[in-house]
Motif scaffolding. Sequence first.
Motif, PDB file in Angstrom:
ATOM      1  N   THR A   8       0.830  -1.204   0.000  1.00 45.98           N
ATOM      2  CA  THR A   8       0.000   0.000   0.000  1.00 45.98           C
ATOM      3  C   THR A   8       0.866   1.256   0.000  1.00 45.98           C
ATOM      4  OG1 THR A   8      -0.194  -0.144   2.417  1.00 45.98           O
ATOM      5  CG2 THR A   8      -1.982  -1.100   1.097  1.00 45.98           C
ATOM      6  N   GLY A   9       2.193   1.076   0.007  1.00 46.77           N
ATOM      7  CA  GLY A   9       3.097   2.215  -0.113  1.00 46.77           C
ATOM      8  C   GLY A   9       3.334   2.560  -1.571  1.00 46.77           C
ATOM      9  N   ASN A  10       4.060   3.624  -1.809  1.00 46.54           N
ATOM     10  CA  ASN A  10       4.243   4.115  -3.176  1.00 46.54           C
ATOM     11  C   ASN A  10       4.956   3.114  -4.069  1.00 46.54           C
ATOM     12  OD1 ASN A  10       3.010   6.680  -2.819  1.00 46.54           O
ATOM     13  ND2 ASN A  10       4.836   7.426  -1.794  1.00 46.54           N
ATOM     14  N   LEU A  11       6.117   2.617  -3.625  1.00 50.70           N
ATOM     15  CA  LEU A  11       6.886   1.699  -4.465  1.00 50.70           C
ATOM     16  C   LEU A  11       6.210   0.335  -4.562  1.00 50.70           C
ATOM     17  CD1 LEU A  11       9.421   1.114  -6.131  1.00 50.70           C
ATOM     18  CD2 LEU A  11      10.549   0.395  -4.007  1.00 50.70           C
ATOM     19  N   GLY A  12       5.773  -0.206  -3.432  1.00 48.77           N
ATOM     20  CA  GLY A  12       5.145  -1.522  -3.448  1.00 48.77           C
ATOM     21  C   GLY A  12       3.880  -1.548  -4.279  1.00 48.77           C
ATOM     22  N   SER A  13       3.042  -0.527  -4.124  1.00 47.76           N
ATOM     23  CA  SER A  13       1.793  -0.471  -4.879  1.00 47.76           C
ATOM     24  C   SER A  13       2.053  -0.399  -6.374  1.00 47.76           C
ATOM     25  CB  SER A  13       0.979   0.748  -4.430  1.00 47.76           C
ATOM     26  OG  SER A  13      -0.207   0.866  -5.169  1.00 47.76           O
ATOM     27  N   GLU A  67       6.898 -18.358  -3.980  1.00 44.80           N
ATOM     28  CA  GLU A  67       8.210 -18.722  -4.500  1.00 44.80           C
ATOM     29  C   GLU A  67       9.184 -17.559  -4.353  1.00 44.80           C
ATOM     30  OE1 GLU A  67       7.662 -19.973  -8.505  1.00 44.80           O
ATOM     31  OE2 GLU A  67       6.692 -21.861  -7.966  1.00 44.80           O
ATOM     32  N   GLN A  68       8.652 -16.347  -4.525  1.00 44.46           N
ATOM     33  CA  GLN A  68       9.465 -15.145  -4.375  1.00 44.46           C
ATOM     34  C   GLN A  68       8.740 -14.178  -3.451  1.00 44.46           C
ATOM     35  OE1 GLN A  68      11.648 -13.591  -8.066  1.00 44.46           O
ATOM     36  NE2 GLN A  68       9.815 -14.490  -8.957  1.00 44.46           N
ATOM     37  N   VAL A  69       9.524 -13.454  -2.670  1.00 40.61           N
ATOM     38  CA  VAL A  69       8.984 -12.390  -1.831  1.00 40.61           C
ATOM     39  C   VAL A  69       9.784 -11.122  -2.085  1.00 40.61           C
ATOM     40  CG1 VAL A  69       8.764 -11.526   0.526  1.00 40.61           C
ATOM     41  CG2 VAL A  69       8.025 -13.839  -0.004  1.00 40.61           C
ATOM     42  N   LEU A  70       9.087 -10.027  -2.309  1.00 39.70           N
ATOM     43  CA  LEU A  70       9.735  -8.718  -2.401  1.00 39.70           C
ATOM     44  C   LEU A  70       9.630  -8.054  -1.042  1.00 39.70           C
ATOM     45  CD1 LEU A  70      11.046  -6.352  -3.975  1.00 39.70           C
ATOM     46  CD2 LEU A  70       8.719  -5.531  -4.448  1.00 39.70           C
ATOM     47  N   LEU A  71      10.769  -7.881  -0.377  1.00 43.59           N
ATOM     48  CA  LEU A  71      10.810  -7.178   0.896  1.00 43.59           C
ATOM     49  C   LEU A  71      11.122  -5.712   0.632  1.00 43.59           C
ATOM     50  CD1 LEU A  71      12.837  -9.638   3.196  1.00 43.59           C
ATOM     51  CD2 LEU A  71      10.353  -9.481   2.877  1.00 43.59           C
ATOM     52  N   VAL A  72      10.104  -4.884   0.757  1.00 45.01           N
ATOM     53  CA  VAL A  72      10.309  -3.447   0.617  1.00 45.01           C
ATOM     54  C   VAL A  72      10.851  -2.939   1.941  1.00 45.01           C
ATOM     55  CG1 VAL A  72       9.213  -1.219   0.196  1.00 45.01           C
ATOM     56  CG2 VAL A  72       8.477  -3.234  -1.090  1.00 45.01           C
ATOM     57  N   SER A  73      12.023  -2.344   1.910  1.00 50.18           N
ATOM     58  CA  SER A  73      12.703  -1.964   3.144  1.00 50.18           C
ATOM     59  C   SER A  73      11.920  -0.917   3.916  1.00 50.18           C
ATOM     60  CB  SER A  73      14.108  -1.439   2.835  1.00 50.18           C
ATOM     61  OG  SER A  73      14.043  -0.348   1.939  1.00 50.18           O
ATOM     62  N   GLY A  74      11.982  -1.030   5.244  1.00 49.25           N
ATOM     63  CA  GLY A  74      11.406  -0.001   6.092  1.00 49.25           C
ATOM     64  C   GLY A  74      12.324   1.202   6.151  1.00 49.25           C
ATOM     65  N   ASN A  75      11.820   2.322   6.662  1.00 43.49           N
ATOM     66  CA  ASN A  75      12.647   3.533   6.711  1.00 43.49           C
ATOM     67  C   ASN A  75      12.377   4.379   7.952  1.00 43.49           C
ATOM     68  OD1 ASN A  75      10.137   4.546   6.111  1.00 43.49           O
ATOM     69  ND2 ASN A  75      10.699   5.438   4.134  1.00 43.49           N
ATOM     70  N   ALA A 141      18.446   7.012  -5.901  1.00 43.47           N
ATOM     71  CA  ALA A 141      17.580   7.971  -5.209  1.00 43.47           C
ATOM     72  C   ALA A 141      16.345   8.245  -6.070  1.00 43.47           C
ATOM     73  CB  ALA A 141      18.339   9.259  -4.942  1.00 43.47           C
ATOM     74  N   TYR A 142      15.169   7.833  -5.561  1.00 44.23           N
ATOM     75  CA  TYR A 142      13.967   7.951  -6.388  1.00 44.23           C
ATOM     76  C   TYR A 142      12.878   8.804  -5.748  1.00 44.23           C
ATOM     77  CZ  TYR A 142      12.237   4.011  -3.494  1.00 44.23           C
ATOM     78  OH  TYR A 142      11.866   3.192  -2.455  1.00 44.23           O
ATOM     79  N   GLY A 143      13.234   9.547  -4.713  1.00 45.48           N
ATOM     80  CA  GLY A 143      12.241  10.436  -4.120  1.00 45.48           C
ATOM     81  C   GLY A 143      11.971  11.624  -5.032  1.00 45.48           C
ATOM     82  N   PRO A 144      10.966  12.436  -4.687  1.00 49.00           N
ATOM     83  CA  PRO A 144      10.694  13.641  -5.474  1.00 49.00           C
ATOM     84  C   PRO A 144      11.936  14.524  -5.574  1.00 49.00           C
ATOM     85  CG  PRO A 144       8.925  13.236  -3.903  1.00 49.00           C
ATOM     86  CD  PRO A 144      10.031  12.275  -3.560  1.00 49.00           C
ATOM     87  N   LEU A 145      12.203  15.027  -6.748  1.00 52.00           N
ATOM     88  CA  LEU A 145      13.385  15.867  -6.917  1.00 52.00           C
ATOM     89  C   LEU A 145      13.329  17.117  -6.053  1.00 52.00           C
ATOM     90  CD1 LEU A 145      14.031  15.670 -10.773  1.00 52.00           C
ATOM     91  CD2 LEU A 145      15.361  14.602  -8.950  1.00 52.00           C
ATOM     92  N   ASP A 170      13.768   7.598 -11.483  1.00 54.52           N
ATOM     93  CA  ASP A 170      12.323   7.743 -11.397  1.00 54.52           C
ATOM     94  C   ASP A 170      11.718   6.535 -10.679  1.00 54.52           C
ATOM     95  OD1 ASP A 170       9.739   8.714 -11.866  1.00 54.52           O
ATOM     96  OD2 ASP A 170       9.588   7.632 -13.751  1.00 54.52           O
ATOM     97  N   ARG A 171      10.924   6.787  -9.647  1.00 51.54           N
ATOM     98  CA  ARG A 171      10.335   5.679  -8.877  1.00 51.54           C
ATOM     99  C   ARG A 171       9.471   4.780  -9.752  1.00 51.54           C
ATOM    100  NH1 ARG A 171       7.701   7.824  -3.843  1.00 51.54           N
ATOM    101  NH2 ARG A 171       6.144   8.632  -5.302  1.00 51.54           N
ATOM    102  N   ALA A 172       8.759   5.356 -10.703  1.00 49.50           N
ATOM    103  CA  ALA A 172       7.919   4.547 -11.589  1.00 49.50           C
ATOM    104  C   ALA A 172       8.770   3.568 -12.388  1.00 49.50           C
ATOM    105  CB  ALA A 172       7.115   5.445 -12.526  1.00 49.50           C
ATOM    106  N   ASP A 173       9.950   3.988 -12.803  1.00 54.40           N
ATOM    107  CA  ASP A 173      10.850   3.090 -13.529  1.00 54.40           C
ATOM    108  C   ASP A 173      11.371   1.979 -12.619  1.00 54.40           C
ATOM    109  OD1 ASP A 173      10.602   4.409 -15.947  1.00 54.40           O
ATOM    110  OD2 ASP A 173      12.428   5.588 -15.714  1.00 54.40           O
ATOM    111  N   VAL A 174      11.686   2.320 -11.365  1.00 55.95           N
ATOM    112  CA  VAL A 174      12.149   1.304 -10.418  1.00 55.95           C
ATOM    113  C   VAL A 174      11.067   0.255 -10.201  1.00 55.95           C
ATOM    114  CG1 VAL A 174      12.829   0.891  -8.018  1.00 55.95           C
ATOM    115  CG2 VAL A 174      13.779   2.846  -9.262  1.00 55.95           C
ATOM    116  N   ALA A 175       9.826   0.703 -10.026  1.00 54.18           N
ATOM    117  CA  ALA A 175       8.716  -0.231  -9.803  1.00 54.18           C
ATOM    118  C   ALA A 175       8.519  -1.144 -11.010  1.00 54.18           C
ATOM    119  CB  ALA A 175       7.436   0.547  -9.510  1.00 54.18           C
ATOM    120  N   GLU A 176       8.558  -0.571 -12.204  1.00 56.62           N
ATOM    121  CA  GLU A 176       8.363  -1.381 -13.406  1.00 56.62           C
ATOM    122  C   GLU A 176       9.484  -2.406 -13.562  1.00 56.62           C
ATOM    123  OE1 GLU A 176       8.002  -0.897 -18.274  1.00 56.62           O
ATOM    124  OE2 GLU A 176       7.866   0.886 -16.993  1.00 56.62           O
ATOM    125  N   ALA A 177      10.723  -1.975 -13.361  1.00 54.89           N
ATOM    126  CA  ALA A 177      11.858  -2.894 -13.507  1.00 54.89           C
ATOM    127  C   ALA A 177      11.817  -3.995 -12.456  1.00 54.89           C
ATOM    128  CB  ALA A 177      13.170  -2.116 -13.403  1.00 54.89           C
TER     129      ALA A 177
END
Length: 284
Positions: A8-13, A67-75, A141-145, A170-177
């Motif tokens: 439900t976070g930006n990158l995970g969603s 089979e796979q888990v994506l662990l989105v790091s906490g901050n 670094a993918y936060g807002p510029l 770009d965060r959108a590119d990171v999510a897609e990749a």
Amino acid sequence: MIVVTGATGNLGSATVEHLLRRVPADRIGVSVRDTARARHFADRGVRVRQGSYEDPAALRESFAGAEQVLLVSGNDPAADMVALHRNAVEAAVAAGVRRIVYTSQHGAVPGNPYRPSDFHLATEALLRGSGVAWTALRNGAYGPLDLVLGPWRRTGGIAGPQDGPVPYTDRADVAEATAVLLAGDRAVDGPVALTAPAAVTLDDLAETASRLTGRTVARVVQDDEEWVAGQLAAGVPEQPARLMLGWYRAARAGFFAEPGPLLTELLGREPRTVADRLAAGADG
């Protein structure tokens, strides 16, 4: 099944959205603190289970069958992120997960003065000792510029401490990749940079902003402590101000200077550049 934490976070969603374009919904699961906030995924056939890094038992249940888990790091700077990530790694191992993919940080190497690199390195060590195949995506670094550039449109200047080259991504590119990697046949082992292909400085960004707007945008270099004092005067608490100062110091020391090719390879196209993002004006 692929299970995504923090969905439900930006990158995970965004990663889940890209997965839904690549694999059937019944092959995707999410592990979230509040299942009500993931109802839009459940309505589309995604398996939604409650789980948080503070609750190992719930994590094991939310990872079951994956089979796979994506662990989105906490901050959370106030939390023991290494202990929380250990809970997640151990839960994934206990659930029989074959590969853990972790969202690490570009430049996560010993000696980096940007303090979050410490817990990323420690988490990578946990993964290395887990006995399970793992990938650490050292995301650029993918936060807002505008987090770095400040109110440059209003002031006509980019003020901040001396920096160094950074492949702003770009965060959108990171999510897609990330989704491409999770859904595809390609395996990437260990830590790998996932960044835009070119590193730029704030001087470069000032020049780009000047060209795009047709007016001079100056780069104003501030003394470190002068900048911190300005942040405090603007209402920023000292801890996050000094955390960000550590980021500037890491940049000027070259810890973020070397980009990597993986993002471009996974996308099959050129990632968005900082010029693209400034021209779009979406996030500065």
